[in-house]
Write a protein that holds these residues in place. Sequence first.
Motif, short mmCIF file in Angstrom:
data_model
loop_
_atom_site.label_atom_id
_atom_site.label_comp_id
_atom_site.label_asym_id
_atom_site.label_seq_id
_atom_site.Cartn_x
_atom_site.Cartn_y
_atom_site.Cartn_z
N LYS A 84 -3.91 -6.18 -2.91
CA LYS A 84 -3.38 -4.85 -3.23
C LYS A 84 -2.86 -4.77 -4.67
N CYS A 132 3.89 5.56 -5.67
CA CYS A 132 3.79 5.53 -7.13
C CYS A 132 2.69 6.49 -7.60
N ARG A 133 1.59 6.53 -6.87
CA ARG A 133 0.47 7.38 -7.26
C ARG A 133 0.93 8.85 -7.27
N ASN A 149 2.37 1.61 -3.41
CA ASN A 149 1.38 2.08 -4.37
C ASN A 149 1.10 3.58 -4.21
N GLU A 150 1.09 3.99 -2.95
CA GLU A 150 0.84 5.41 -2.66
C GLU A 150 1.97 6.28 -3.21
N GLU A 167 2.58 3.60 -15.39
CA GLU A 167 1.88 2.65 -14.51
C GLU A 167 2.91 1.74 -13.86
N SER A 201 0.84 -1.21 0.00
CA SER A 201 0.00 0.00 0.00
C SER A 201 0.87 1.25 0.00
N ILE A 228 3.33 -1.54 -11.32
CA ILE A 228 2.67 -2.62 -10.58
C ILE A 228 3.73 -3.29 -9.72
#
Lengths: 423, 308
Positions: free
Chosen positions: A144, A112-113, A109-110, A119, A106, A121
């Motif tokens: 996730k 990366c956002r 991913n945060e 993109e 998580s 993964i």
Amino acid sequence: MSSILIQNALIAGETTPVDLLIEDGIIVRKALAGSIDTSSVDQVTDANDKIILPGLFDLHAHVCQPGYEARERIATASAAALHGGITGLMAMPDTNPVLDNAAQISTFNELCRHDSIVEIIPTGCLTKGCMGEEQASYDSMRAKGVRIITDGDKTPENMLLLYRAMQYTSSLGMIFGLRGDVPSLTAKSLMHPSTTSYQLGLSGSPACAEEIGTETIIRLSQETGNALHVQTVSTGGSVEILRRFKNESSGLSSEVALHHLIFTHENVGQYDTNFKTLPPLRDTSDNEALIAGVNDGTIDCIVSDHTPCTPFSKKQDFLDAPHGMTGLDTFLPVIYHYLVKPAKMTWETVVKSCSSNPRRLLGLQPISFEVGSVANFVVFDPNGESKVSNDFLRSRSKNTPFLGATLDGKVDVVCFSGQLHSF
Amino acid sequence: MNPRKDLLNIASLTDEEIHTLLESAAPMKELFTKSVKKVPALKGKSVLTLFYEPSTRTRSSFEVAAERLSADVTNFTVSTSSVVKGESVHDTIDTLQAMKVDYIIVRHYHSGLPDVIARHTKASVINAGDGAHAHPTQALLDSFTIKEVYPDTRGKRVLIVGDILHSRVARSTSMLMKRLGMEVAYLGPGSLVPKTQYTGIPCFSDFNEAFAWKPDVIYLLRVQKERQDAPFFPSSREYHKIYGVTEERLERISGEGMYIMHPGPVNRGVEICDLAMDYERCLINTQVENGIACRMSVLYHLTPKTQH
């Protein structure tokens, strides 16, 4: 509302150029070249004499953040990826802390956002802490978005642990990303056993270790009914093994690092640490077998195995220097220069092995150029050139053997996520 | 000879340089017979020995060579415990650079490390052995020794016996011998001899086969007993039986007038039996003497970038 028009776009694999009109990141019109009016369009790009490829997807990159920000960051890795024609990548879990649980995924991913322009993964660890001892929490990582479980460059030594992990996850629909290796045979080795390893007095990593390891993991995955993605295949023998098992094993896929298609042990020269890779660079015959493997579909994907290293670390002697080279910035120009231009590979194969296959493996939508599709493509200029200088490289690390070289072809424009990035 | 800063391996030497280095070792050796064994060639220059691997012979040989050329010699003592990371090597290089020494003689267990030092210092770097890579001064003294007994080395056959895989001596000396027109073959256990396809050097499987090849020199390599991972051969006893110069083999060697060489230090009863050490054509002590002469020649011919 922003609108982009790509004129005279020759899409790889097609024969007639078209005009593509993109509004808010969606292809809204596709018509014969020259037929779309430019007057109401915000941005016009003429792609005459250039080639349009779907955005590439790299299944194997080390982005180093969190933990190793001196080498690379998510922002710089993603900028480098885009620069090399890559709009999506899969990040290895060997960050610090490693990606071995849902909370870490998580957080990643945060990050990366916030920071990524492509993109990204994440992969999840196969074992806790990448230590090869205890299973990581696969199902919570899957929730996730993790599709591939891997310990990055490490192959577990404990076959029983691997066997049980595969049995356990067989019902979860995840893929094991593993490199064929027998760690006890290759633990102290530094390069391919060869004339070069003899001359330099460096211990060799026998090809048979990779091949025995490859056959072992394939047999384990067949036995447990688990999907297996064989990472960074480097020998002709491994290609043979994959070819033999490919038909009977539906969940079997594999990848090769771009540098294994073009370099050999001879490139190591007089201890050039930029050519220290894992697995090591092998022989010309291996290059040929691997290219043939990609061309006939035995090997599904070409990856960058982007491995940033600090300048200091690479200045050490060959034993102490870490392995790996960066590969994102130069990805598409290198493919063109070494494979497509000398007619060793077609654009269709490049599209398959660098875009459609990796996306299919991860269960992502294939990239389409039909009306209504998300615009995700690269405008590549085969007549241009890429002068690889420090300024050229968006990656934070410069450990690429191409530094100072000029490659044929240039990534001109990348259209991704509603934006047009021009280089 | 064009100015050369470093001596890191044999491969980078030109034929002319090899010729010059070997030629001028002879007058250096002549000096040893004089009552005053010193010449002022390197007066005021500083030589530093930097050994990361224990060595008494090579280090002293270099020290004597440097002193006979009137250089000042310093031993840089590297405590092995503080040298676990490559970083400290770099820090050491910076320190040496600041000390403004003219010559650095380095031995390290990592192949290629002297190349790194040479790139980052103005001093002349002489490789005194790095990992399994190179030992160029050993190669020079070996060929110099053979030239003393065979002034025309062309076509002479040298059989190198033992642990080729880990041997920087085997690599460097065989390369130089071949460049001087000698023929070289290897003999040793399969686990310690790299494939001929990689070495370009033929390999025999036993002494009978090797003797039939009619070698002029039997060059024995030191057996490294201290390898820690999986063993390369079952026992020293078995090694001696198959690959050692036993008394029986010595008879044949002396009968056919072959020379015996060894880079030292010798494991008696493993590579070689006691009797063979006293054999008249055993050149081991000559090699030691020639080592000083060849190292003087190397020091004399290198040009540090610290001078101008």
